[in-house]
Design an enzyme around this catalytic site. Sequence first.
Site, short mmCIF file in Angstrom:
data_model
loop_
_atom_site.label_atom_id
_atom_site.label_comp_id
_atom_site.label_asym_id
_atom_site.label_seq_id
_atom_site.Cartn_x
_atom_site.Cartn_y
_atom_site.Cartn_z
N LYS A 9 0.82 -1.22 0.00
CA LYS A 9 0.00 0.00 0.00
C LYS A 9 0.85 1.27 0.00
O LYS A 9 0.43 2.32 -0.48
CB LYS A 9 -0.99 0.00 1.16
CG LYS A 9 -0.39 0.02 2.55
CD LYS A 9 -1.50 0.14 3.60
CE LYS A 9 -0.99 0.50 4.99
NZ LYS A 9 -0.03 -0.44 5.59
N HIS A 10 2.08 1.17 0.52
CA HIS A 10 2.97 2.34 0.52
C HIS A 10 3.36 2.72 -0.91
O HIS A 10 3.44 3.89 -1.26
CB HIS A 10 4.24 2.06 1.33
CG HIS A 10 3.96 1.65 2.73
ND1 HIS A 10 3.65 2.55 3.72
CD2 HIS A 10 3.93 0.43 3.31
CE1 HIS A 10 3.45 1.91 4.85
NE2 HIS A 10 3.60 0.62 4.63
N LYS A 11 3.59 1.69 -1.73
CA LYS A 11 3.91 1.96 -3.13
C LYS A 11 2.73 2.66 -3.82
O LYS A 11 2.93 3.55 -4.64
CB LYS A 11 4.17 0.64 -3.88
CG LYS A 11 5.48 -0.04 -3.57
CD LYS A 11 5.62 -1.24 -4.51
CE LYS A 11 6.92 -1.98 -4.32
NZ LYS A 11 7.04 -3.11 -5.28
N GLU A 35 6.26 -14.47 -8.52
CA GLU A 35 7.54 -13.76 -8.57
C GLU A 35 8.63 -14.77 -8.88
O GLU A 35 9.04 -15.53 -8.02
CB GLU A 35 7.82 -13.02 -7.26
CG GLU A 35 7.00 -11.76 -7.15
CD GLU A 35 7.69 -10.61 -6.42
OE1 GLU A 35 8.90 -10.73 -6.11
OE2 GLU A 35 7.02 -9.60 -6.17
N ASP A 63 9.16 -4.05 -9.43
CA ASP A 63 10.04 -4.84 -8.58
C ASP A 63 11.18 -3.93 -8.14
O ASP A 63 11.83 -3.29 -8.98
CB ASP A 63 10.58 -6.08 -9.31
CG ASP A 63 11.05 -7.12 -8.30
OD1 ASP A 63 10.44 -7.23 -7.21
OD2 ASP A 63 12.05 -7.82 -8.58
N PHE A 139 8.60 3.23 4.60
CA PHE A 139 8.38 1.82 4.92
C PHE A 139 9.67 1.02 4.71
O PHE A 139 10.63 1.51 4.13
CB PHE A 139 7.24 1.24 4.08
CG PHE A 139 7.49 1.24 2.60
CD1 PHE A 139 7.31 2.39 1.84
CD2 PHE A 139 7.91 0.08 1.94
CE1 PHE A 139 7.53 2.38 0.47
CE2 PHE A 139 8.13 0.06 0.57
CZ PHE A 139 7.94 1.23 -0.16
P1 ITT Z 1 4.85 -5.95 -4.54
O1 ITT Z 1 3.51 -6.52 -4.20
O2 ITT Z 1 4.74 -4.72 -5.40
O3 ITT Z 1 5.84 -6.96 -5.09
P2 ITT Z 1 6.75 -5.79 -2.32
O4 ITT Z 1 6.65 -5.06 -1.02
O5 ITT Z 1 6.95 -7.27 -2.30
O6 ITT Z 1 5.44 -5.40 -3.15
P3 ITT Z 1 9.26 -5.46 -3.88
O7 ITT Z 1 9.42 -6.93 -4.06
O8 ITT Z 1 9.34 -4.58 -5.08
O9 ITT Z 1 7.86 -5.09 -3.16
O10 ITT Z 1 10.30 -4.87 -2.84
C1 ITT Z 1 11.37 -5.59 -2.30
C2 ITT Z 1 11.58 -5.18 -0.86
O11 ITT Z 1 12.13 -3.86 -0.83
C3 ITT Z 1 10.31 -5.17 -0.02
O12 ITT Z 1 10.62 -5.63 1.29
C4 ITT Z 1 9.94 -3.72 0.01
O13 ITT Z 1 9.21 -3.41 1.17
C5 ITT Z 1 11.30 -3.03 -0.04
N1 ITT Z 1 11.17 -1.71 -0.69
C6 ITT Z 1 10.73 -1.49 -1.95
N2 ITT Z 1 10.67 -0.19 -2.20
C7 ITT Z 1 11.06 0.44 -1.08
C8 ITT Z 1 11.18 1.81 -0.70
O14 ITT Z 1 10.83 2.78 -1.52
N3 ITT Z 1 11.62 2.08 0.52
C9 ITT Z 1 11.96 1.10 1.39
N4 ITT Z 1 11.85 -0.20 1.13
C10 ITT Z 1 11.42 -0.53 -0.10
#
Ligand code: ITT
Length: 183
Positions: A9-11, A35, A63, A139
């Site tokens: 949700k942060h994204k 994935e 990703d 996050f």
């Molecule tokens: P999806 O459902 O979009 O895959 P995710 O949280 O699994 O969500 P990713 O695999 O892209 O996302 O991210 C890999 C890790 O890096 C995951 O633990 C994220 O929380 C972290 N991460 C990604 N973007 C970040 C950011 O902007 N700041 C801090 N941590 C981040």
Amino acid sequence: MVTFITGNKHKVIEAEDIFKNFDINLDHINLGYPEIQGTLEEVALYGAKYASRKLNKSVIVEDAGLFINSLKGFPGVYSSYVQETISNQGILKLMNNVSDRNAEFRSVIGFCTPNSEPKTFLGKVKGEIAFEEKGKLGFAFDPLFYVKEFDKTFGELSTKEKNQFSHRRNSLEQFINWYSTEY
Ligand code: ITT
């Protein structure tokens, strides 16, 4: 209309704030997609194609990962697993007595329509691994990621501030520029 497929949700909050400056409607679905093991690009290509076919919609997936120089790019493509297991305190332990703190966040956006092959857009931002977690905003790795220009970690930046120059801002902006000329 483009649908952002993510379970994070942060994204979504960050992407919505970036998209609102442009004339593209953004929707969000937490579909979940396989994935695969691979580079950020391979994961994004696979996920975008999978979701576009499954939903019959134009989609983006993302990703992302944290790449630490002195750890030869670790956690990189293993960032989710590392975040869920050893987390930020575990990273700090690995970085104990390490003087090269340089690191990079990378974000790869995968875009696909139901009838096309997927494309990717890479965004990066450089920073340093802090000596302790700082800040409650953002996050995951954000409280660890220190940016000299601001003298703050991502954990101390508001969404608006982070969105001025983050890896996600860079990858999404490239996508948006390309999409605006194509569609
Ligand atoms: P999806 O459902 O979009 O895959 P995710 O949280 O699994 O969500 P990713 O695999 O892209 O996302 O991210 C890999 C890790 O890096 C995951 O633990 C994220 O929380 C972290 N991460 C990604 N973007 C970040 C950011 O902007 N700041 C801090 N941590 C981040």
